[in-house]
Scaffold this active site. Structure first.
Site, PDB file in Angstrom:
ATOM      1  CG  ASP A 232      -1.800   1.173   1.347  1.00 31.34           C
ATOM      2  OD1 ASP A 232      -2.660   1.311   0.467  1.00 31.34           O
ATOM      3  OD2 ASP A 232      -1.652   1.979   2.296  1.00 31.34           O
ATOM      4  CD  GLU A 299      -2.557   2.526  -3.211  1.00 29.66           C
ATOM      5  OE1 GLU A 299      -3.618   3.142  -3.217  1.00 29.66           O
ATOM      6  OE2 GLU A 299      -1.699   2.699  -2.328  1.00 29.66           O
TER       7      GLU A 299
END
Ligand SMILES: *[C@@H]1O[C@H](CO)[C@@H](O)[C@H](O)[C@H]1NC(C)=O
Ligand SMILES: *[C@@H]1O[C@H](CO)[C@@H](O)[C@H](O)[C@H]1NC(C)=O
Ligand SMILES: *[C@@H]1O[C@H](CO)[C@@H](O)[C@H](O)[C@H]1NC(C)=O
Ligand SMILES: *[C@@H]1O[C@H](CO)[C@@H](O)[C@H](O)[C@H]1NC(C)=O
Ligand SMILES: *[C@@H]1O[C@H](CO)[C@@H](O)[C@H](O)[C@H]1NC(C)=O
Ligand SMILES: *[C@@H]1O[C@H](CO)[C@@H](O)[C@H](O)[C@H]1NC(C)=O
Ligand SMILES: *[C@@H]1O[C@H](CO)[C@@H](O)[C@H](O)[C@H]1NC(C)=O
Ligand SMILES: CC(=O)N[C@H]1CO[C@H](CO)[C@@H](O)[C@@H]1O
Ligand SMILES: [Ca+2]
Ligand SMILES: [Ca+2]
Length: 593
Positions: A232, A299
């Site tokens: 993330d 991401e």
């Protein structure tokens, strides 16, 4: 034994034929599991509730894994399931090796993983490396300056005005979710950095002890058997800090009055180096323990050259699959030319250099595609997303065309991202089959009576059937041979019609034609081939199996989207031995012996 196969008769014939042809066509390069995957994102709160508390959980996911298999998913990534105070719905991790009691227990997780592997599905965990929750034990220790934890987070005294003696934050940095990125802690008499919420405390990634501990956290899950991680917000890992210990102010973004650029807070080269370090760690783990590639998906809403370096800078290798968010930008004004621009923006840099591609049109942070582009274009986009080379990424509910629900939450503490996070719509029973409870954490979209998995399973040209048709095609040789230049092409044939061609040279070819516009469009002489309609959306007047001679004219009605198929007659007719497939029953269920 009677097996019900929910596909139309012609599609079954064709799949059988495709399969046999596919055996004849050999792709030249080997394709690793993550390279041409159908990757399905589960947002655990919203997928399936097993205990009636209105919140999705691990046992709920486990009970639906066979569904993932059935729709052709090959891997799933699950948004955070770790122990968390849920200030950012799990993206604020309190304990990186503990399952949140909301979602279940470690035993439930082990069951989920075992069942997924039994079904041949890979499981990827969302990993949140940039920050921990302020309730994490590490942060508590750091606040108290406990031995070894003193500099685990990004602490600073801030600035003192020499005239007034007043204290202010170390820099002008802003948090993604608003406000200053610095918060004062009375107890420690210092500011700490948080690039997202104040409860999401940025770890100090220049500290080797932090880097080591995060690898231990990964190892914990690898030892349990996970197949990789989705990292993330990696573009936020490292921030700029001068040798004298000060943090430079971000400049105002060009063309704006007071929006700050992320010059010193995102996309620092040090973040890319950390990704290289993780990759070395994952490769080493595989070398020691065997098994398939442990993949790293990344991401970062970063420029394409940054993402390219994430994969490799020529000497070092990093994450296999930085997510491509170009399709998240598509909206109601996008046409085939916009699609081509977005596809090229990726292919010209990333595919050209690394021979990889992936396509993300939805996730838990963005308005869903049917709402952004219009419901009329949903199925056409499904064909384009899966028709393009590489890996398709599907956000739960995307396969049935779920739109946003603006009234998902009506209380005081609603999240701005709630509309795209409503419960999965399984059937037309209470709470759309998501939960047997009295209420659900977000309201179920009232359109669920018509728009759900069960209904769409029984309708030939439903979104779900088109999705399944495309994931079946992704398994053919033509779709797997995407590293060779002549194995695919894509193009806006007109302002509104987008085409993708997939080829196993001399063996088989598929052609997606998608009309995103509201006018009928005609094309002459697209190819010298005679092709068959193998997949059709509800706007198409054609029938499955019908032939079209592409040396002549082909027409596409408003919003019509189709896949045409061709295979080398001889090699296929020779082996085309379709077993007795029975007859089509009403409801288009097929009896298969
Ligand atoms: C594999 O490579 C050979 C030689 O370069 C080429 O002729 C053939 O068409 C390729 N096969 C596929 C399936 O693309
Ligand atoms: C996380 O939870 C595990 C299991 O309950 C516990 O053993 C460990 O000490 C916790 N770690 C932290 C950092 O709180
Ligand atoms: C981060 O940790 C390193 C190594 O321990 C230390 O030198 C540095 O000062 C820390 N950074 C901050 C902002 O505290
Ligand atoms: C710290 O170093 C930077 C870069 O060299 C410089 O611009 C800044 O003025 C210095 N700040 C202090 C307080 O010395
Ligand atoms: C790639 O990055 C590494 C780590 O920063 C560096 O050592 C190496 O020189 C870089 N390679 C190239 C070709 O730039
Ligand atoms: C649902 O509501 C009924 C009636 O108020 C109550 O008896 C029951 O315990 C509730 N169920 C749950 C799971 O909260
Ligand atoms: C058809 O689409 C165009 C944009 O391509 C739009 O301007 C026009 O209003 C649409 N017409 C109808 C009837 O929806
Ligand atoms: C798409 C995605 O995963 N977005 C997450 C990025 O990181 C922030 C902070 O952890 C989350 O709030 C987002 O949901
Ligand atoms: Ca539950
Ligand atoms: Ca950071």
């Amino acid at each position: 034994m009677i097996v019900f196969i929910e596909m139309s008769l012609s599609l079954i014939r064709l799949s059988a034929a495709m399969l046999l042809c596919a055996l004849g066509a050999t792709a030249n390069q080997t394709v690793d599991w993550w390279e041409s995957a159908t990757l399905y994102q589960i947002y655990p709160r919203s997928f399936m509730d097993s205990d009636g508390d209105g919140v999705g959980d691990l046992n709920g996911i486990t009970s639906r894994l066979s569904y993932l298999k059935e729709i052709g998913a090959t891997a799933t990534w699950i948004s955070p399931i770790y122990d968390s105070p849920m200030a950012d719905m799990g993206y604020d991790v309190r304990n990186f090796t503990k399952i949140s009691s909301i979602f279940g227990t470690m035993e439930d997780f082990d069951n989920l993983l075992a069942k997924a592997h039994e079904l041949g599905l890979k499981v990827i965990l969302d990993f949140v490396p940039n920050h921990s929750s302020d309730e994490c034990e590490w942060f508590q220790k750091s606040v108290r300056r406990e031995d070894g934890y003193d500099d685990w987070y990004v602490w600073d005294d801030g600035k003192i005005d020499p005239e007034t003696g007043e204290r202010s934050p170390p820099s002008n940095w802003r948090a993604v979710f608003g406000g200053s990125a610095w918060t004062w802690v009375e107890e420690r008499q210092q500011y700490y950095l948080h690039q997202f919420l104040p409860q999401q405390v940025d770890l100090n990634y220049t500290n080797p002890a932090v880097r080591e501990r995060m690898k231990e956290m990964m190892k914990f899950w690898l030892d349990r058997g996970v197949d990789g991680f989705r990292m993330d917000a990696t573009n936020f890992l490292i921030e700029k800090r001068f040798d004298n210990g000060t943090f430079p102010d971000n400049p105002v973004k060009a063309g704006t009055v007071n929006t700050l650029a992320g010059t010193y807070t995102i996309d620092q080269w040090g973040s890319t180096e950390i990704i290289y370090e993780w990759r070395a760690f994952l490769d080493e783990y595989q070398k020691l323990n065997g098994g398939d590639t442990r993949a790293m998906i990344i991401e970062a809403y970063s420029p394409v050259d940054v993402l390219s370096n994430y994969i490799s800078n020529g000497t070092n290798v990093g994450g296999q699959l930085p997510m491509n968010f170009n399709f998240v930008k598509l909206d109601e004004n996008s046409n085939a030319e916009t699609v081509e621009t977005q596809v090229s923006a990726w292919m010209d840099v990333i595919w050209a250099k690394h021979k990889m591609a992936n396509w993300v049109a939805n996730n838990h942070d963005n308005s869903r595609l049917p709402t952004r582009m219009g419901q009329t274009k949903t199925d056409a986009m499904t064909m384009i997303i899966h028709g393009l080379p590489g890996t398709s990424v599907t956000y739960y509910g995307e396969e049935i065309g779920m739109p946003d629900y603006s009234l998902a939450c009506t209380g005081d503490d609603c999240g701005f991202r709630d509309p795209e996070r409503t419960p999965m719509q399984w059937d037309s029973s209470k709470n759309a089959g998501f939960s047997t409870g009295n209420s659900t954490w977000l309201a179920v979209n009232p359109n669920y009576k018509e728009l759900n998995v069960e209904v769409q399973d029984g309708v030939t040209r439903s979104s779900l059937r088109i999705f399944k048709g495309m994931t079946a095609l992704k398994k053919t040789a033509a779709f797997k041979a995407f590293k060779e230049k002549d194995a695919f092409s894509y193009k806006a044939l007109s302002e509104h019609v987008f085409q993708v061609v997939r080829t196993a040279v001399g063996q088989e070819e598929y052609r997606v034609l998608a009309n995103l516009g509201n006018q009928t469009e005609h094309f002459d002489g697209l190819s010298d081939k005679k092709m068959k309609y193998v997949l059709l959306n509800s706007y198409s007047p054609h029938s499955y199996g019908h032939k079209v001679d592409l040396s002549g004219r082909i027409s596409l009605k408003p919003y019509e989207a189709v896949v045409l198929g061709w295979s080398k007659d001889k090699s296929c007719t020779k082996t085309k031995k379709v077993k007795h497939v029975g007859h089509v029953k009403k409801g288009r269920k097929l009896r298969h012996h």
